[in-house]
Design a protein around this motif. Structure first.
Motif, PDB file in Angstrom:
ATOM      1  N   UNK A   1      -6.601  10.116  -5.500  1.00 28.53           N
ATOM      2  CA  UNK A   1      -6.762   8.738  -5.022  1.00 28.53           C
ATOM      3  C   UNK A   1      -8.147   8.535  -4.416  1.00 28.53           C
ATOM      4  N   UNK A   2      -8.657   9.540  -3.693  1.00 23.69           N
ATOM      5  CA  UNK A   2     -10.013   9.430  -3.141  1.00 23.69           C
ATOM      6  C   UNK A   2     -11.051   9.354  -4.254  1.00 23.69           C
ATOM      7  N   UNK A   3     -10.813  10.102  -5.321  1.00 21.25           N
ATOM      8  CA  UNK A   3     -11.711  10.025  -6.468  1.00 21.25           C
ATOM      9  C   UNK A   3     -11.685   8.649  -7.116  1.00 21.25           C
ATOM     10  N   UNK A   4     -10.499   8.067  -7.226  1.00 18.78           N
ATOM     11  CA  UNK A   4     -10.389   6.719  -7.794  1.00 18.78           C
ATOM     12  C   UNK A   4     -11.141   5.698  -6.934  1.00 18.78           C
TER      13      UNK A   4
ATOM     14  N   UNK B   1       0.834  -1.200   0.000  1.00 19.55           N
ATOM     15  CA  UNK B   1       0.000   0.000   0.000  1.00 19.55           C
ATOM     16  C   UNK B   1       0.866   1.246   0.000  1.00 19.55           C
ATOM     17  N   UNK B   2       0.525   2.189  -0.855  1.00 13.78           N
ATOM     18  CA  UNK B   2       1.220   3.467  -0.876  1.00 13.78           C
ATOM     19  C   UNK B   2       0.798   4.272   0.352  1.00 13.78           C
ATOM     20  N   UNK B   3       1.731   4.701   1.188  1.00 14.80           N
ATOM     21  CA  UNK B   3       1.366   5.361   2.448  1.00 14.80           C
ATOM     22  C   UNK B   3       0.669   6.699   2.268  1.00 14.80           C
ATOM     23  N   UNK B   4       0.944   7.415   1.191  1.00 11.38           N
ATOM     24  CA  UNK B   4       0.333   8.730   0.988  1.00 11.38           C
ATOM     25  C   UNK B   4      -1.112   8.625   0.530  1.00 11.38           C
ATOM     26  N   UNK B   5      -1.376   7.745  -0.440  1.00 17.65           N
ATOM     27  CA  UNK B   5      -2.700   7.699  -1.071  1.00 17.65           C
ATOM     28  C   UNK B   5      -3.569   6.545  -0.598  1.00 17.65           C
ATOM     29  N   UNK B   6      -2.956   5.529  -0.007  1.00 14.83           N
ATOM     30  CA  UNK B   6      -3.727   4.353   0.386  1.00 14.83           C
ATOM     31  C   UNK B   6      -4.038   3.416  -0.765  1.00 14.83           C
ATOM     32  N   UNK B   7      -3.527   3.711  -1.963  1.00 11.10           N
ATOM     33  CA  UNK B   7      -3.719   2.835  -3.118  1.00 11.10           C
ATOM     34  C   UNK B   7      -2.652   1.741  -3.119  1.00 11.10           C
TER      35      UNK B   7
ATOM     36  N   UNK C   1      -8.795  -2.181  -9.784  1.00 15.01           N
ATOM     37  CA  UNK C   1      -7.555  -2.144  -9.012  1.00 15.01           C
ATOM     38  C   UNK C   1      -6.805  -0.862  -9.366  1.00 15.01           C
ATOM     39  N   UNK C   2      -6.590  -0.021  -8.368  1.00 10.47           N
ATOM     40  CA  UNK C   2      -5.930   1.277  -8.595  1.00 10.47           C
ATOM     41  C   UNK C   2      -4.571   1.284  -7.921  1.00 10.47           C
ATOM     42  N   UNK C   3      -3.545   1.686  -8.668  1.00  8.73           N
ATOM     43  CA  UNK C   3      -2.166   1.707  -8.184  1.00  8.73           C
ATOM     44  C   UNK C   3      -1.595   3.110  -8.321  1.00  8.73           C
ATOM     45  N   UNK C   4      -0.844   3.515  -7.295  1.00  7.28           N
ATOM     46  CA  UNK C   4       0.000   4.691  -7.504  1.00  7.28           C
ATOM     47  C   UNK C   4       1.277   4.164  -8.136  1.00  7.28           C
ATOM     48  N   UNK C   5       1.421   4.457  -9.425  1.00  2.00           N
ATOM     49  CA  UNK C   5       2.511   3.840 -10.186  1.00  2.00           C
ATOM     50  C   UNK C   5       3.834   4.543  -9.955  1.00  2.00           C
TER      51      UNK C   5
END
Length: 295
Positions: free
Chosen positions: A195-198, A141-147, A206-210
């Motif tokens: 990220x909240x919008x996603x 999990x990305x710590x900033x966005x939660x994605x 499945x949403x990723x912060x790439x």
């Protein structure tokens, strides 16, 4: 509270059953000793005591011990009267009673410690599993966005091969200017808003912060009309948020492909094609969405 009550009821039910088994088992051993006229049955009975205490615990041990003492009083009393004994037989009964009590106490204590160790081990294993699951979640999990992050993508990669997919790349427009003009905290807020919008509009995706301000979306279907509609809904929401409280404009460009990735190599090719389409949008002036079939 209900779970605790149910647990106590189950424990009480088990106690009744094990006590009955211990009682019937010891009664059977006593009957066998009596009918076979075993001259010194105490060793057999104490063995039964140890077995039932070890299997079922303290209550079963107390029941077994009481039956052994009662039988010994009957067996060694004069004319089996329970009340009259020779000096020698009285000493035997005392010895048996002390032996029975000591054996019951030791075996019951050992069983209690064993059960306690079992409970602690089960609890420790449960805590370890929870800890491992938390670590796995944190690592993916990305710590900033939660994605999801790239580590999660590697773990999930095989799940996307051989099925219908929509693969999309999304990039925040003018993100460097946002950081330069509003500060990096504002840039982080933009990424969290995206990220909240996603999470809101793409619940089945499945949403990723790439990386940086780039996001990857993977959906296991090819309903492109719905996907386009959700992208436009999200873009409208970002516009609404951008015109409040002097926040920076939140715009994004997106490119996607849809089709089947027959192999892992095909999936990688879909990623590259979607990325190319996103950058084509950037070259054409940004703030647009471009998609096509993967072939």
């Amino acid at each position: 509270m209900e779970n605790k009550t149910a647990f106590n009821q189950k424990e009480n039910g088990n106690l009744i059953i094990t006590s009955l088994i211990a009682f019937l088992g010891m009664a059977l051993l006593i009957a066998i000793a009596w009918f076979l006229k075993i001259p010194n049955p105490n060793m057999v009975l104490i063995t039964g005591l140890i077995i039932f205490t070890g299997m079922f615990g303290r209550t079963a041990g107390v029941i077994s011990a009481a039956l052994i003492i009662l039988y010994s009083m009957f067996f060694f009393s004069t004319n089996h009267s329970f009340f009259s004994y020779t000096a020698v037989n009285f000493q035997k009964i005392l010895t048996i009673a002390i032996s029975v009590i000591i054996n019951t106490t030791i075996v019951a204590t050992l069983r209690y410690r064993w059960k306690k160790s079992q409970r602690e081990l089960i609890k420790a294993n449960g805590q370890l599993r929870e800890h491992n699951e938390k670590l796995k979640t944190q690592s993916e999990t990305d710590p900033l966005t939660g994605l999801y992050n790239r580590h999660a993508l590697r773990a999930n990669y095989h799940n996307y091969v051989g099925i219908n997919l929509i693969v999309a790349y999304m990039d925040v427009d003018n993100f460097k200017q946002i950081n330069d003009n509003y500060g990096h905290d504002a840039g982080d807020d933009v990424l969290r808003t995206i990220s909240n919008g996603l999470k809101e509009f793409f619940t089945n995706t499945d949403a990723y912060r790439y990386g940086g301000d780039e996001f990857l979306l993977i959906r296991k279907d090819v309903d492109t009309s719905l996907f386009d509609n959700q992208l436009h809904q999200m873009r409208n929401r970002m516009d609404e948020l951008s015109h409040s409280d002097n926040k920076p404009d939140i715009k994004f460009s997106a490119g996607y492909v849809y089709g089947v990735a027959e192999t892992a190599v095909d999936l990688r090719s879909m990623f590259e094609k979607a990325d190319d389409l996103m950058y084509e949008v950037k070259r054409q002036g940004k703030m647009d969405i471009l998609g096509q079939r993967y072939e």
